[in-house]
Design an enzyme around this catalytic site. Structure first.
Site, mmCIF file in Angstrom:
data_model
loop_
_atom_site.group_PDB
_atom_site.id
_atom_site.type_symbol
_atom_site.label_atom_id
_atom_site.label_comp_id
_atom_site.label_asym_id
_atom_site.label_seq_id
_atom_site.Cartn_x
_atom_site.Cartn_y
_atom_site.Cartn_z
ATOM 1 N N ARG A 152 0.843 -1.197 0.000
ATOM 2 C CA ARG A 152 0.000 0.000 0.000
ATOM 3 C C ARG A 152 0.879 1.248 0.000
ATOM 4 O O ARG A 152 1.880 1.322 0.715
ATOM 5 C CB ARG A 152 -0.903 0.021 1.223
ATOM 6 C CG ARG A 152 -1.597 1.371 1.345
ATOM 7 C CD ARG A 152 -2.591 1.460 2.443
ATOM 8 N NE ARG A 152 -3.091 2.812 2.569
ATOM 9 C CZ ARG A 152 -4.125 3.159 3.318
ATOM 10 N NH1 ARG A 152 -4.778 2.252 4.001
ATOM 11 N NH2 ARG A 152 -4.513 4.417 3.375
ATOM 12 N N ARG A 189 -5.771 2.416 -3.199
ATOM 13 C CA ARG A 189 -4.905 1.608 -2.341
ATOM 14 C C ARG A 189 -5.152 0.126 -2.594
ATOM 15 O O ARG A 189 -6.285 -0.276 -2.930
ATOM 16 C CB ARG A 189 -5.147 1.936 -0.872
ATOM 17 C CG ARG A 189 -6.478 1.476 -0.362
ATOM 18 C CD ARG A 189 -7.188 2.414 0.562
ATOM 19 N NE ARG A 189 -7.455 3.734 0.067
ATOM 20 C CZ ARG A 189 -8.043 4.667 0.799
ATOM 21 N NH1 ARG A 189 -8.394 4.402 2.027
ATOM 22 N NH2 ARG A 189 -8.261 5.866 0.311
ATOM 23 N N ASP A 242 -6.721 -1.455 2.607
ATOM 24 C CA ASP A 242 -7.000 -0.485 3.676
ATOM 25 C C ASP A 242 -7.669 -1.242 4.815
ATOM 26 O O ASP A 242 -8.699 -1.900 4.613
ATOM 27 C CB ASP A 242 -7.926 0.613 3.145
ATOM 28 C CG ASP A 242 -8.110 1.745 4.150
ATOM 29 O OD1 ASP A 242 -7.219 1.929 4.991
ATOM 30 O OD2 ASP A 242 -9.138 2.433 4.093
ATOM 31 N N ASP A 275 -8.989 -0.758 8.858
ATOM 32 C CA ASP A 275 -9.289 0.202 9.922
ATOM 33 C C ASP A 275 -9.987 -0.486 11.081
ATOM 34 O O ASP A 275 -10.884 -1.320 10.882
ATOM 35 C CB ASP A 275 -10.196 1.324 9.406
ATOM 36 C CG ASP A 275 -9.489 2.264 8.455
ATOM 37 O OD1 ASP A 275 -8.366 2.697 8.789
ATOM 38 O OD2 ASP A 275 -10.042 2.547 7.382
#
Length: 275
Positions: A201, A210, A213, A215
């Site tokens: 990334r 990207r 990702d 989170d």
């Protein structure tokens, strides 16, 4: 949560800063509070429905006698990790390791270290809009499931979503997963960044394209805001690509600040988008 207590298990081991402690050894006392659900065992009188405290005593004894650590802190940390990852049904453990013969040159009854460690539930959002998107997401799920102290419990469908913020890019593939973990939020964040780096990334444009990702959306009911990490995720209630897959696996999980369920936040967002 129910608790099984083991108090002052006596053993002889070789832990300490001084070389003679590692060579000659000394007495230690170990106490453990094992947090688990004992109701099934209480109703059925079946040992298999509980945690065998005799087996746990032998595990503690074998672990501490077969390893050597300089610090009681390390011995306690490693022992807790071993118990939590190896004993089915153990949700949390409090350990106290006492060293009654601690060589401090002064009269004392004992020195001890006491810690509490346990499993946590985290919800992770996944996204990709470069290359083999689904492969990146599935590899991330597998890597998290294989990571030490992590267990993937449930994974949503992967949904095609429009880009957010910076819109001049390909559509995303997004999903969410439920993770049981022994890692702290900071340790979990470091693991997610490691997996992103392994997927090559690049962070060149905010909200830009990207390969991967990852989170942290929720971590138990924790509320934290540090320089590197905000939990719950600060903008999740406005992100369709987070709420839709998350609602598949956790519709009734409640935001600890907004006091709304995931399903309720998704309904609010969909209503606002129609206005």
């Amino acid at each position: 949560m129910d608790k099984i207590r083991i108090k002052n298990l006596e053993l002889f081991a070789k832990h300490g800063v001084f070389p003679e402690e590692n060579a000659l050894g000394q007495k230690f006392l170990v106490s453990a509070d094992l947090y688990t659900d004992i109701r099934p065992a209480g109703l059925t009188d079946d040992l298999n429905a509980s945690i065998d405290y005799g087996m746990v005593c032998h595990k503690i004894k074998d672990f501490l006698e077969q390893h050597t650590f300089r610090l009681l802190e390390t011995a306690a940390e490693k022992l807790a990790w071993s118990l939590l990852t190896e004993i089915a049904g153990l949700e949390k453990v409090t350990l106290e390791i006492q060293k009654p013969w601690a060589p401090v040159g002064l009269p004392l009854e004992t020195v001890s270290v006491r810690i509490t460690r346990g499993w946590h539930t985290a919800y992770i959002a996944l996204g990709s809009n470069l290359g083999e998107k689904e492969t990146y997401l599935r590899n991330a799920v597998e890597s998290l499931n294989q990571a030490d102290g992590c267990r993937v419990e449930e994974v949503s469908e992967f949904l095609v979503t429009e880009p957010y913020g910076y819109t001049e890019q390909d559509d995303f593939l997004n999903g969410c997963l439920c993770l049981r973990t022994l890692l702290t939020p900071e340790e979990l964040l470091a693991l997610l960044h490691k997996l992103e780096q392994e997927a090559e990334r690049k962070r060149e444009i905010r909200w830009g394209p990207r390969t991967l990702d990852l989170d942290i959306i929720f971590y138990d009911d924790l509320v934290m805001d540090s320089r590197d990490l905000q939990i719950p995720h600060g903008d999740m209630q406005n992100r369709d690509f987070v709420l839709r897959p998350l609602a598949q696996i956790a519709p009734y999980v409640r935001h600890p600040i907004l006091k709304k369920t995931v399903g309720g936040m998704l309904a609010d967002l969909e209503h606002s988008q129609k206005i």
